[in-house]
Structure formats: structure tokens, C-alpha cells
Design a protein around this motif. Sequence first.
Motif, PDB file in Angstrom:
ATOM      1  N   ALA A 124       0.830  -1.210   0.000  1.00  0.00           N
ATOM      2  CA  ALA A 124       0.000   0.000   0.000  1.00  0.00           C
ATOM      3  C   ALA A 124       0.862   1.256   0.000  1.00  0.00           C
ATOM      4  N   ARG A 125       1.937   1.236   0.758  1.00  0.00           N
ATOM      5  CA  ARG A 125       2.781   2.440   0.840  1.00  0.00           C
ATOM      6  C   ARG A 125       3.403   2.768  -0.506  1.00  0.00           C
ATOM      7  N   ALA A 126       3.863   1.758  -1.232  1.00  0.00           N
ATOM      8  CA  ALA A 126       4.466   2.003  -2.540  1.00  0.00           C
ATOM      9  C   ALA A 126       3.448   2.625  -3.491  1.00  0.00           C
ATOM     10  N   ALA A 127       2.224   2.124  -3.446  1.00  0.00           N
ATOM     11  CA  ALA A 127       1.173   2.677  -4.299  1.00  0.00           C
ATOM     12  C   ALA A 127       0.881   4.123  -3.924  1.00  0.00           C
ATOM     13  N   LEU A 128       0.818   4.408  -2.629  1.00  0.00           N
ATOM     14  CA  LEU A 128       0.507   5.762  -2.181  1.00  0.00           C
ATOM     15  C   LEU A 128       1.648   6.727  -2.501  1.00  0.00           C
ATOM     16  N   GLU A 129       2.866   6.294  -2.279  1.00  0.00           N
ATOM     17  CA  GLU A 129       4.009   7.153  -2.598  1.00  0.00           C
ATOM     18  C   GLU A 129       4.078   7.438  -4.089  1.00  0.00           C
ATOM     19  N   GLY A 130       3.812   6.418  -4.920  1.00  0.00           N
ATOM     20  CA  GLY A 130       3.812   6.623  -6.362  1.00  0.00           C
ATOM     21  C   GLY A 130       2.700   7.552  -6.801  1.00  0.00           C
ATOM     22  N   PHE A 131       1.550   7.453  -6.137  1.00  0.00           N
ATOM     23  CA  PHE A 131       0.407   8.305  -6.438  1.00  0.00           C
ATOM     24  C   PHE A 131       0.745   9.769  -6.167  1.00  0.00           C
ATOM     25  N   VAL A 132       1.313  10.049  -5.001  1.00  0.00           N
ATOM     26  CA  VAL A 132       1.651  11.423  -4.631  1.00  0.00           C
ATOM     27  C   VAL A 132       2.788  11.951  -5.506  1.00  0.00           C
ATOM     28  N   ALA A 133       3.807  11.127  -5.735  1.00  0.00           N
ATOM     29  CA  ALA A 133       4.955  11.564  -6.538  1.00  0.00           C
ATOM     30  C   ALA A 133       4.555  11.933  -7.957  1.00  0.00           C
ATOM     31  N   ALA A 134       3.499  11.301  -8.476  1.00  0.00           N
ATOM     32  CA  ALA A 134       3.068  11.571  -9.849  1.00  0.00           C
ATOM     33  C   ALA A 134       2.369  12.913  -9.991  1.00  0.00           C
ATOM     34  N   ASP A 135       2.002  13.542  -8.874  1.00  0.00           N
ATOM     35  CA  ASP A 135       1.426  14.875  -8.918  1.00  0.00           C
ATOM     36  C   ASP A 135       2.571  15.871  -8.836  1.00  0.00           C
ATOM     37  N   GLY A 136       2.914  16.460  -9.957  1.00  0.00           N
ATOM     38  CA  GLY A 136       4.057  17.361 -10.020  1.00  0.00           C
ATOM     39  C   GLY A 136       3.935  18.598  -9.160  1.00  0.00           C
ATOM     40  N   LYS A 137       2.749  18.890  -8.656  1.00  0.00           N
ATOM     41  CA  LYS A 137       2.540  20.088  -7.829  1.00  0.00           C
ATOM     42  C   LYS A 137       2.459  19.763  -6.344  1.00  0.00           C
ATOM     43  N   ALA A 138       2.662  18.491  -5.991  1.00  0.00           N
ATOM     44  CA  ALA A 138       2.570  18.080  -4.593  1.00  0.00           C
ATOM     45  C   ALA A 138       3.875  18.354  -3.855  1.00  0.00           C
ATOM     46  N   SER A 139       3.766  18.728  -2.591  1.00  0.00           N
ATOM     47  CA  SER A 139       4.957  18.942  -1.764  1.00  0.00           C
ATOM     48  C   SER A 139       4.605  18.716  -0.298  1.00  0.00           C
ATOM     49  N   GLY A 140       5.637  18.571   0.516  1.00  0.00           N
ATOM     50  CA  GLY A 140       5.457  18.458   1.957  1.00  0.00           C
ATOM     51  C   GLY A 140       4.712  17.221   2.401  1.00  0.00           C
TER      52      GLY A 140
END
Length: 201
Positions: A124-140
Motif C-alpha cells: 500500500a505504501r508504494a502505491a501511495l508514494e507513487g500516487f503522490v509523486a506523480a502529482d508534479g505540484k505536490a509537496s510536503g
Amino acid sequence: MRLPIRLLVPVVLAAGPLLTGCGSEPRPGAVPEAPASVAKPSDAAPSGAPAAAASLGGPGTACPLPVSFSLAKEWRPKAIEDPEDPEFAALTRQGPAFARCEVDAKPAGHVGFLRVWTARKGPARAALEGFVAADGKASGASYRETTAGALPAVEVTYTVRSEVLGEDKEERAFAVATPEGAVVVHLGGMDTGEHRAMLPS
């Protein structure tokens, strides 16, 4: 065996739901909670949370999913048709995940959506990290390991830069692993104020 699990993440607590994974085995010593069909409203929702009105994800619901959970009153779900069509990948894919369901909060007076995504089998963590990382405007991004009943879960809080508003806005998501793959549930909102208004008081 279907195991009812109560999520302790902010996104789902807004709906006061019971999330159920299919084919999951309980941890040794874990005590399964009562199914949603026999749970009293006072047991299913935390104090101050909106009353649940309908279920999502199970047979006969608006969106077939590997998990099922209840929705807040007046939130309106709609299945996303053929999310793996390459023609619509920019709208329906984020990292390893494909959008499967969109729940509109506007009928309940909020400007925002709860979206459910599924990814291939894996942590689950890998999926969630990949999901957030794919949003180029995400931070923090701030991740936290937690549990959803008998299942491990991961939640994240982060900010996304809104070009329209000219400011950062808060967003949240959580992920659980199921035998059919990881499920990511994401809560956005027009701005941070709207986002927080959809969370439990």
C-alpha cells in the motif's frame, strides 16, 4: 472472508464508514468488528461525523471496488468508465493508480470530491508514494503507518499548488492493500478551507 474494518484516517472518518476488504485474513489475535448491516449508527460514526447514507464498492453499488465503505449523507458517487483507456490517461491515471470512482460532495454543501483509485498488487505504501509523486505540484508529504481494522494502512497529508488560487491547498489520501491490488482513497477540495470542512469536527 470479508472482514469489516474501521479506518482511522481523516478522509474516511468524514463519512463515518466501515471499510471492508475482500479475501483478507485477520491478524493473529485481532477481533473482527460487527458487519455494517448490524452496526448501530452510533457505533459506525464517530461523534460529530455526518451520518452515513449509503455504501460504496460492494455488489449493486455505484462503483465496484475491491473494498466497500459507507458514504456521508448526500455525497453522490459515480463510476469512472474505462479508466485504463490510454486516450484518457491524463485524467484517469496518476502514477500506478487508475481512477475508479468519483464521489461529489457538492450536494452536501462542499466543493470537493472523494476519489477512489486502484493500483496493481503490491504494498500500500508504494502505491501511495507513487500516487503522490506523480502529482508534479505536490509537496510536503507526511506519511503515517496506521491500521484499518485488521489491515495495515498508510495515510498521507500534503499540499498541492493551485495555479488558479495562487496558493497551496491541503490534500489527503490513504491506501490499503487487498488481494486484488492496492486501493487509494483521495480527498481534495477547492481550497484548504473546503478540504477541512469535509473532515470530521
